[in-house]
Design a protein around this motif. Structure first.
Motif, PDB file in Angstrom:
ATOM      1  N   ARG A  64       0.818  -1.210   0.000  1.00 23.08           N
ATOM      2  CA  ARG A  64       0.000   0.000   0.000  1.00 23.08           C
ATOM      3  C   ARG A  64       0.855   1.264   0.000  1.00 23.08           C
ATOM      4  N   GLN A  65       2.008   1.207   0.644  1.00 22.12           N
ATOM      5  CA  GLN A  65       2.855   2.390   0.689  1.00 22.12           C
ATOM      6  C   GLN A  65       4.163   2.199  -0.065  1.00 22.12           C
ATOM      7  N   GLY A  66       4.152   1.326  -1.096  1.00 23.58           N
ATOM      8  CA  GLY A  66       5.341   1.097  -1.887  1.00 23.58           C
ATOM      9  C   GLY A  66       5.967  -0.246  -1.588  1.00 23.58           C
ATOM     10  N   PRO A  67       7.231  -0.430  -1.982  1.00 23.81           N
ATOM     11  CA  PRO A  67       7.895  -1.718  -1.752  1.00 23.81           C
ATOM     12  C   PRO A  67       7.900  -2.088  -0.273  1.00 23.81           C
ATOM     13  N   THR A  68       7.635  -3.338   0.023  1.00 26.82           N
ATOM     14  CA  THR A  68       7.600  -3.793   1.414  1.00 26.82           C
ATOM     15  C   THR A  68       7.920  -5.279   1.466  1.00 26.82           C
ATOM     16  N   ALA A 324      -3.570   5.171  16.085  1.00 28.88           N
ATOM     17  CA  ALA A 324      -3.277   3.813  15.608  1.00 28.88           C
ATOM     18  C   ALA A 324      -2.062   3.819  14.678  1.00 28.88           C
ATOM     19  N   THR A 325      -1.287   2.750  14.756  1.00 32.86           N
ATOM     20  CA  THR A 325      -0.153   2.536  13.850  1.00 32.86           C
ATOM     21  C   THR A 325      -0.210   1.093  13.389  1.00 32.86           C
ATOM     22  N   SER A 326      -0.180   0.870  12.081  1.00 31.61           N
ATOM     23  CA  SER A 326      -0.274  -0.488  11.543  1.00 31.61           C
ATOM     24  C   SER A 326       1.084  -1.171  11.586  1.00 31.61           C
ATOM     25  N   PRO A 327       1.111  -2.505  11.388  1.00 34.84           N
ATOM     26  CA  PRO A 327       2.393  -3.216  11.312  1.00 34.84           C
ATOM     27  C   PRO A 327       3.316  -2.679  10.227  1.00 34.84           C
ATOM     28  N   THR A 328       2.744  -2.059   9.185  1.00 30.07           N
ATOM     29  CA  THR A 328       3.575  -1.554   8.089  1.00 30.07           C
ATOM     30  C   THR A 328       3.838  -0.056   8.173  1.00 30.07           C
ATOM     31  N   GLY A 329       3.411   0.594   9.274  1.00 26.50           N
ATOM     32  CA  GLY A 329       3.813   1.972   9.493  1.00 26.50           C
ATOM     33  C   GLY A 329       2.822   3.043   9.095  1.00 26.50           C
ATOM     34  N   VAL A 330       1.659   2.679   8.508  1.00 25.20           N
ATOM     35  CA  VAL A 330       0.653   3.710   8.253  1.00 25.20           C
ATOM     36  C   VAL A 330       0.018   4.095   9.580  1.00 25.20           C
ATOM     37  N   ARG A 331      -0.412   5.370   9.688  1.00 26.23           N
ATOM     38  CA  ARG A 331      -0.801   5.872  11.004  1.00 26.23           C
ATOM     39  C   ARG A 331      -2.065   6.712  10.936  1.00 26.23           C
ATOM     40  N   GLY A 332      -2.686   6.848  12.113  1.00 28.15           N
ATOM     41  CA  GLY A 332      -3.811   7.749  12.271  1.00 28.15           C
ATOM     42  C   GLY A 332      -5.152   7.082  12.106  1.00 28.15           C
ATOM     43  N   LEU A 333      -6.199   7.837  12.338  1.00 26.21           N
ATOM     44  CA  LEU A 333      -7.546   7.282  12.318  1.00 26.21           C
ATOM     45  C   LEU A 333      -7.902   6.706  10.948  1.00 26.21           C
ATOM     46  N   ASN A 338       2.822   7.909   4.806  1.00 28.09           N
ATOM     47  CA  ASN A 338       3.566   9.166   4.794  1.00 28.09           C
ATOM     48  C   ASN A 338       3.444   9.853   3.442  1.00 28.09           C
ATOM     49  N   ALA A 339       3.622   9.061   2.365  1.00 27.21           N
ATOM     50  CA  ALA A 339       3.589   9.627   1.023  1.00 27.21           C
ATOM     51  C   ALA A 339       2.217  10.203   0.697  1.00 27.21           C
ATOM     52  N   THR A 340       1.160   9.454   1.035  1.00 26.37           N
ATOM     53  CA  THR A 340      -0.199   9.939   0.747  1.00 26.37           C
ATOM     54  C   THR A 340      -0.501  11.186   1.559  1.00 26.37           C
ATOM     55  N   ARG A 431       1.878  -5.942 -14.129  1.00 27.34           N
ATOM     56  CA  ARG A 431       2.850  -4.845 -14.065  1.00 27.34           C
ATOM     57  C   ARG A 431       3.392  -4.658 -12.653  1.00 27.34           C
ATOM     58  N   HIS A 432       2.536  -4.795 -11.641  1.00 31.35           N
ATOM     59  CA  HIS A 432       2.931  -4.466 -10.276  1.00 31.35           C
ATOM     60  C   HIS A 432       3.234  -5.685  -9.420  1.00 31.35           C
ATOM     61  N   GLY A 433       3.088  -6.889  -9.981  1.00 36.03           N
ATOM     62  CA  GLY A 433       3.529  -8.097  -9.289  1.00 36.03           C
ATOM     63  C   GLY A 433       2.645  -8.524  -8.137  1.00 36.03           C
ATOM     64  N   TYR A 434       3.253  -9.224  -7.202  1.00 37.30           N
ATOM     65  CA  TYR A 434       2.521  -9.813  -6.071  1.00 37.30           C
ATOM     66  C   TYR A 434       1.797  -8.759  -5.253  1.00 37.30           C
ATOM     67  N   ALA A 435       0.610  -9.125  -4.796  1.00 39.24           N
ATOM     68  CA  ALA A 435      -0.121  -8.328  -3.810  1.00 39.24           C
ATOM     69  C   ALA A 435      -0.920  -9.276  -2.941  1.00 39.24           C
ATOM     70  N   ARG A 436      -1.167  -8.853  -1.717  1.00 41.80           N
ATOM     71  CA  ARG A 436      -2.053  -9.633  -0.843  1.00 41.80           C
ATOM     72  C   ARG A 436      -3.488  -9.357  -1.289  1.00 41.80           C
TER      73      ARG A 436
END
Length: 488
Positions: A64-68, A324-333, A338-340, A431-436
């Motif tokens: 969701r926020q780029g390579p991970t 709130a903070t997710s396991p992957t670092g996105v934050r807030g309600l 960060n990028a968004t 084009r964007h490969g694997y995703a959950r």
């Protein structure tokens, strides 16, 4: 999938000795007359680290926020530690990763089992414990021991280490048979179980925890054999400088507790998308939502959404927790990356006013950017899916839908294709490969449920207020709600 060959008896002490030799090879400088720092010097001189990996949820993928991915994060940090950039080649299976490392790469980071004696390869120190696990199709008799495996069609991945565990167990259980493939990935094995092409599979425990929500017909069985170790692979014959640098880096992460935190971040949260019970949700409606309802209404007026839909998105994202903070670092309600947040002009993701307003605008932007051919609820549901998985992966799923003869403008059809982004057969063509890809399906389903409940609660409250207005004496006496019983 090919049938696995029979194997010799287990050689426990020989394996331990080989493991010790492999680790020493990665720690002792100047072996075999090869200049110790040559490989490291090459990397520093060219200013980039070349890593070969796999496109899987445990290694590397576009999130969701780029390579991970766990190993992406480790190699990214290692490259930064060396002061060089990172290049990734992710179009691999396990065997091709090792071949590429021998031929041209600096290191392989692809959930590789530490296999002492692998030709042409030096392994790093262990990074993560890999515990083999037997999983099976729900509805079969419980599978809790080796004896229960008789007659089951079992699959595993070739070269993943689980095949070695099965061969070792075969020494004590000669009737044990299975199939293995180097072309599949874990999600495909689990899909084969659900589709009844397999009865069971041997994967790793953390892989099952990451995938279990997307394959509800697959059941946890029992742990198999002793844990293995995951490690990085380096080419032999190019000096030990890079191996030693990696070992020091990994040991520092371990001592500082950062390695444990990364493991918890990527593998310790496997249930955050699960649908909570209606009772819990209603409790949060009463105790949390009132603090933010007016903010959702304001955002809805500005963006044209139903405020209850925005509230449902917020609940799915954070359970209405502004910190709130997710396991992957996105934050807030509204859990903005960060990028968004930067693109939206949100400078404080933990401020619920900014978060709700920014999240609503982001959902509006996603909806507006979809092709005009997508209309009605289909457009809304696809925008919500893109909020979770990203527009790129959504477009990949639409293309897969078209390939399969479906309608890429209908959510019902795209919903069937999104989980295929977890399977190498399909994501290798995108084009964007694997995703959950199972995540946005659950995500949209949950939001729709939350929205339905909020709508029901809202209607019920309005009906109550109307009833109260028609019965002005109701507050004076509860008896007004009762009528005398009819006489005999």
């Amino acid at each position: 999938m090919s049938a696995a060959p029979s194997s010799p008896s287990r050689r426990c002490w020989r394996g331990i000795a080989a493991l010790a030799a492999t680790l020493l090879l990665g720690l002792v400088p100047g072996r075999f007359g090869v200049p110790d720092g040559r490989h490291l010097e090459e990397v520093l001189a060219r200013d980039f680290l070349s890593v070969h990996t796999r496109n899987t949820p445990t290694t590397y993928y576009e999130g969701r926020q780029g390579p991970t991915g766990f190993e992406y994060e480790l190699t990214r940090r290692f490259a930064a530690h060396l002061g060089v950039s990172l290049t990734l080649e992710a179009d691999h299976n396990i065997e091709s990763v090792l071949a590429a490392v021998r031929r041209e790469g600096d290191l392989g980071a692809a959930a590789l089992p530490l296999e002492p004696g692998t030709p042409g390869v030096i392994f790093s120190r262990p990074i993560l414990e890999l515990q083999p696990l037997l999983v099976y199709r729900r509805g079969l008799p419980p599978v809790t021991s080796m004896e229960d495996l008789a007659g089951l069609a079992i699959g595993t991945l070739a070269g993943a280490g689980t095949d070695r565990v099965l061969r070792e167990l075969q020494a004590d259980h000669p009737g044990l048979t299975w199939q293995e493939s180097g072309e599949l990935e874990v999600a495909e094995l689990l899909r084969w179980i659900e589709d009844e092409r397999l009865d069971a599979a041997v994967i790793y425990d953390h892989q099952f925890r990451l995938n279990r929500l997307f394959f509800p017909r697959v059941e946890r069985g029992f742990l198999l054999g002793d844990p293995l170790s995951m490690a990085w692979a380096f080419p032999a014959g190019r000096g030990l400088g890079l191996v030693e640098a990696a070992n020091r880096f990994l040991e520092t992460l371990r001592q500082e507790g950062e390695l444990e935190r990364l493991v918890a971040r990527y593998f310790g949260h496997d249930d955050y998308l699960e649908y909570v019970g209606a009772r819990t949700f209603i409790q949060h409606v009463h105790h949390r939502l009132p603090d933010y309802a007016e903010l959702f209404r304001e955002a809805a007026r500005d963006t044209g959404f139903d405020w209850k839909l925005l509230a449902a998105v917020g609940y799915q994202e954070s359970h209405w927790d502004p910190e709130a903070t997710s396991p992957t670092g996105v934050r807030g309600l509204m859990m903005l990356t960060n990028a968004t947040a930067g693109d939206l002009g949100v400078d404080d993701r933990l401020d619920p006013v900014q978060s709700i307003e920014g999240g609503a605008r982001y959902l509006r932007e996603l909806k507006d950017r979809l092709p005009a051919s997508i209309t009605g609820e289909d457009r809304l549901f696809m925008a919500m899916a893109a909020y979770n998985v990203g527009l790129g992966h959504l477009y990949d799923a639409r293309r897969i839908t078209e390939q399969r003869g479906g309608d890429p403008d209908r959510w019902a059809d795209v919903r069937e294709s999104l989980p295929l982004l977890q399977e190498r057969e399909w994501h290798s063509q995108t084009r964007h490969g694997y995703a959950r890809g199972g995540e946005p399906v659950i995500y949209v389903r949950n939001i729709r449920r939350y929205h339905e409940i909020l709508s029901y609660v809202d209607r019920s409250q309005q009906q109550f207020y109307l009833l109260n207005a028609r019965m002005p004496d109701m507050e004076e006496s509860d008896d007004a709600l009762l009528s005398p019983a009819p006489g005999p």
